[in-house]
Design a protein around this motif. Sequence first.
Motif, PDB file in Angstrom:
ATOM      1  N   PHE A   1       0.800  -1.223   0.000  1.00 20.98           N
ATOM      2  CA  PHE A   1       0.000   0.000   0.000  1.00 20.98           C
ATOM      3  C   PHE A   1       0.836   1.277   0.000  1.00 20.98           C
ATOM      4  CE2 PHE A   1      -3.129  -2.972   1.580  1.00 20.98           C
ATOM      5  CZ  PHE A   1      -4.286  -2.539   0.964  1.00 20.98           C
ATOM      6  N   PHE A   2       2.099   1.170   0.469  1.00 17.13           N
ATOM      7  CA  PHE A   2       2.790   2.409   0.816  1.00 17.13           C
ATOM      8  C   PHE A   2       4.076   2.649   0.042  1.00 17.13           C
ATOM      9  CE2 PHE A   2       0.350   1.026   4.543  1.00 17.13           C
ATOM     10  CZ  PHE A   2      -0.548   2.068   4.574  1.00 17.13           C
TER      11      PHE A   2
ATOM     12  N   PHE B   1       6.550   5.394   9.089  1.00 14.16           N
ATOM     13  CA  PHE B   1       5.777   4.544  10.000  1.00 14.16           C
ATOM     14  C   PHE B   1       6.719   3.829  10.967  1.00 14.16           C
ATOM     15  CE2 PHE B   1       2.487   3.874   6.411  1.00 14.16           C
ATOM     16  CZ  PHE B   1       1.883   5.075   6.720  1.00 14.16           C
TER      17      PHE B   1
ATOM     18  N   GLY C   1       7.886   5.946  13.617  1.00 10.17           N
ATOM     19  CA  GLY C   1       6.813   6.206  14.586  1.00 10.17           C
ATOM     20  C   GLY C   1       6.613   5.047  15.540  1.00 10.17           C
ATOM     21  N   TYR C   2       6.687   3.813  15.021  1.00  3.94           N
ATOM     22  CA  TYR C   2       6.507   2.647  15.896  1.00  3.94           C
ATOM     23  C   TYR C   2       7.591   2.606  16.964  1.00  3.94           C
ATOM     24  CZ  TYR C   2       3.667   0.929  11.968  1.00  3.94           C
ATOM     25  OH  TYR C   2       2.757   0.785  10.962  1.00  3.94           O
TER      26      TYR C   2
ATOM     27  N   GLY D   1       8.706   5.231  18.306  1.00  2.00           N
ATOM     28  CA  GLY D   1       8.540   6.422  19.143  1.00  2.00           C
ATOM     29  C   GLY D   1       9.273   7.644  18.631  1.00  2.00           C
TER      30      GLY D   1
ATOM     31  N   ARG E   1       9.195  10.775  16.338  1.00  4.74           N
ATOM     32  CA  ARG E   1       8.237  11.601  15.607  1.00  4.74           C
ATOM     33  C   ARG E   1       8.833  12.229  14.360  1.00  4.74           C
ATOM     34  NH1 ARG E   1       3.433  13.352  18.059  1.00  4.74           N
ATOM     35  NH2 ARG E   1       2.281  11.407  18.203  1.00  4.74           N
TER      36      ARG E   1
ATOM     37  N   SER F   1       3.291   7.486  20.683  1.00  2.00           N
ATOM     38  CA  SER F   1       3.595   7.787  19.291  1.00  2.00           C
ATOM     39  C   SER F   1       3.446   6.541  18.421  1.00  2.00           C
ATOM     40  CB  SER F   1       4.998   8.365  19.233  1.00  2.00           C
ATOM     41  OG  SER F   1       5.609   8.025  18.039  1.00  2.00           O
ATOM     42  N   GLY F   2       3.741   5.357  19.010  1.00  3.82           N
ATOM     43  CA  GLY F   2       3.580   4.112  18.276  1.00  3.82           C
ATOM     44  C   GLY F   2       2.126   3.865  17.940  1.00  3.82           C
TER      45      GLY F   2
ATOM     46  N   TRP G   1      -0.303   6.070  17.796  1.00  7.46           N
ATOM     47  CA  TRP G   1      -0.769   7.088  16.854  1.00  7.46           C
ATOM     48  C   TRP G   1      -0.323   6.758  15.435  1.00  7.46           C
ATOM     49  CZ3 TRP G   1      -4.221  10.556  15.998  1.00  7.46           C
ATOM     50  CH2 TRP G   1      -4.027  11.490  14.986  1.00  7.46           C
ATOM     51  N   THR G   2       0.927   6.342  15.285  1.00 13.28           N
ATOM     52  CA  THR G   2       1.452   6.023  13.957  1.00 13.28           C
ATOM     53  C   THR G   2       0.688   4.853  13.337  1.00 13.28           C
ATOM     54  OG1 THR G   2       3.642   6.687  14.715  1.00 13.28           O
ATOM     55  CG2 THR G   2       3.542   5.476  12.657  1.00 13.28           C
ATOM     56  N   LEU G   3       0.447   3.825  14.140  1.00 12.85           N
ATOM     57  CA  LEU G   3      -0.254   2.658  13.614  1.00 12.85           C
ATOM     58  C   LEU G   3      -1.689   3.018  13.232  1.00 12.85           C
ATOM     59  CD1 LEU G   3      -0.310  -0.280  12.901  1.00 12.85           C
ATOM     60  CD2 LEU G   3      -0.649  -0.862  15.302  1.00 12.85           C
TER      61      LEU G   3
ATOM     62  N   TYR H   1      -2.736   5.996  12.301  1.00  7.58           N
ATOM     63  CA  TYR H   1      -2.636   6.802  11.082  1.00  7.58           C
ATOM     64  C   TYR H   1      -2.379   5.917   9.860  1.00  7.58           C
ATOM     65  CZ  TYR H   1      -0.652  10.016   7.687  1.00  7.58           C
ATOM     66  OH  TYR H   1      -0.374  10.701   6.538  1.00  7.58           O
ATOM     67  N   LYS H   2      -1.508   4.932  10.030  1.00  8.38           N
ATOM     68  CA  LYS H   2      -1.211   4.022   8.921  1.00  8.38           C
ATOM     69  C   LYS H   2      -2.460   3.263   8.497  1.00  8.38           C
ATOM     70  CE  LYS H   2      -0.391  -0.256   8.389  1.00  8.38           C
ATOM     71  NZ  LYS H   2      -0.141  -1.615   8.752  1.00  8.38           N
TER      72      LYS H   2
ATOM     73  N   LEU I   1      -4.743   5.571   6.595  1.00  2.00           N
ATOM     74  CA  LEU I   1      -4.191   5.820   5.266  1.00  2.00           C
ATOM     75  C   LEU I   1      -4.414   4.602   4.365  1.00  2.00           C
ATOM     76  CD1 LEU I   1      -2.731   8.210   4.033  1.00  2.00           C
ATOM     77  CD2 LEU I   1      -0.560   7.091   4.533  1.00  2.00           C
ATOM     78  N   ARG I   2      -4.298   3.413   4.944  1.00  3.57           N
ATOM     79  CA  ARG I   2      -4.465   2.185   4.176  1.00  3.57           C
ATOM     80  C   ARG I   2      -5.846   2.120   3.522  1.00  3.57           C
ATOM     81  NH1 ARG I   2      -6.506  -3.030   4.066  1.00  3.57           N
ATOM     82  NH2 ARG I   2      -8.050  -2.239   5.521  1.00  3.57           N
TER      83      ARG I   2
END
Lengths: 303, 251
Positions: free
Chosen positions: A91-92, A100, A103-104, A106, A108, B2-3, B5-7, B9-10, B13-14
Amino acid sequence: MTPAIEIREVHKRFASLHALRGVSLRVEPGEFFALLGPNGAGKTTLINILAGLSRATQGRCAVMGHDVVDDYRNARRVLGVVPQELVYDAFFTVREMLRFQSGYFGLRRNDDWIDELLHNLGLTDKAESPTRKLSGGMKRRVLVAQALVHKPPVIVLDEPTAGVDVELRQSLWAFIRRLNRDGHTIVLTTHYLEEAETLCSRIAMLKQGQVIALDSTENLLRNHGATEVRLRLNPGRLPEMLRPMLSSAEGNDFRLSLRQCGELETVMAALRAANINIDDVEVSKPDLEAVFLRIMGKPIKSH
Amino acid sequence: MSGLWTLFYKEILRFWKVSLQTILSPLVTTLLYLLIFSHVLEAHVQVYPGVGYASFLIPGLVMMAMLQNAFANSSSSLIQSKMAGNIVFLLLPPLAYWEFFAAYVAAAVVRGLVVGLGVGLAGLWFVPLTLAHPLWMALFALAGCAMLGAAGIITALWAGSYDQMAAVQNFVIMPLTFLSGVFYSIHSLPPFWQALSRYNPFFYLIDGFRYGFFGVSDVSPALGLSIVGTCFLALSLATLALLKSGYKLRN
Ligand SMILES: Nc1ncnc2c1ncn2[C@@H]1O[C@H](COP(=O)(O)OP(=O)(O)O)[C@@H](O)[C@H]1O
Ligand SMILES: [Mg+2]
């Protein structure tokens, strides 16, 4: 000093298969370490346990002193793994994947480091491409970049050069070497033994779930390696006293394997005494491939 | 955080990147139901006094679309990641299992609400709708999407193939939604089926959601919400336990 990786008496059983049989290893910070072994030896299984992708049936592992089960969050923070399977998310784009992944962990705002990674791995012009459109080699590079987004002190690469062309292999290793010089601990598995020989200072060999050799590359070569001499003789016969050294013969060509270089003297003397001329000679240094085959060929002593 | 939130958001987006499939297509299907059923039944059925059949039908269809899409979102995303192997990107980082859960459920809720809102707005174009108790409506919408988001995670964790996934979707989720009173009030059913419907948690979701629109329901909304809430809690605890144990993910 806390070891970068500590593996103590790890066993892994899959139903009836005993895939790891009490593996113990210590990798010190800053080492460039190779984990070698034939297919099915258990290298990936061991890496999966270290990365928390799988659980050991018995035994313990720690990364930078953090137990991979009890203190999994810290253990994963200090570890970067390049998986063996060429996986991607269709997808990306490359940049999205790297954001991503940051972000996982931590992180930013990580774009400066992401750009540096893309540059070093030759991916800059692919940053906005969907990962599914990349070639195999490119996908592999993305996996490397993903493993490095959080600048892990310990980096494990599971066959990172499988199916990758020579040029990319060179540039990938140049990059990994630089990371190692900057203090990152590197552990890799590979089927290209000359890669392991030139890159790694220490090597563990795994066979059927057991460590059967663990030493510095230098020691392995010295203790298990043989110098090979190829001789073209005229007339094409080998004096009787040199027979024990013979490893193969073809026409006038004879290959002898010597325990030490000093034995070359004996060979020359014997040939001179027998009045045999040398038309051509080639001496090759002991290489890891020969050592590997020799060690793997020995039967395992069972406990 | 943050983890998580990122997941989240992903995951948003998917589905957004393939919105033709994930939003537009369920919207069109649901509107076709609305057109056909209201056309056929408008003159014959009146469930609540003073409420036309098309008006009665819309909240049910909205809830049905929300439930199916919330389920589809978490389940298809997770099974795809499992099958393609890219689930490792989520297993290698220090994401906590509850962050994993929260992100997938939240994204499922967003997808459910987006589709539900689309169906609702399109429905307004056909028939006027009242909103007697917007807060109840919102609570049931949230509870429904969250519950199915969690159910989607469990299903995808368990399923070893796309076939097994589809089996759960077709033999569990679809019948439960269709037999929950989307197209009728359970009072119109024979006593046996009426009693059976009360064991279907989706029935309470649709009934309570409808209460938000018309102020009329088969079961009191407070009772409905506690039943639905309990189901959500049970499913969440089960999902969290599976994720924590690494069930079919970390082995
Ligand atoms: N998930 C699994 N289930 C059952 N057997 C497995 C699984 N993963 C690996 N194995 C088996 O464990 C052994 C070691 O495999 P692996 O660690 O992949 O070896 P290597 O990476 O050294 O080639 C092999 O015999 C393999 O078939
Ligand atoms: Mg392997």
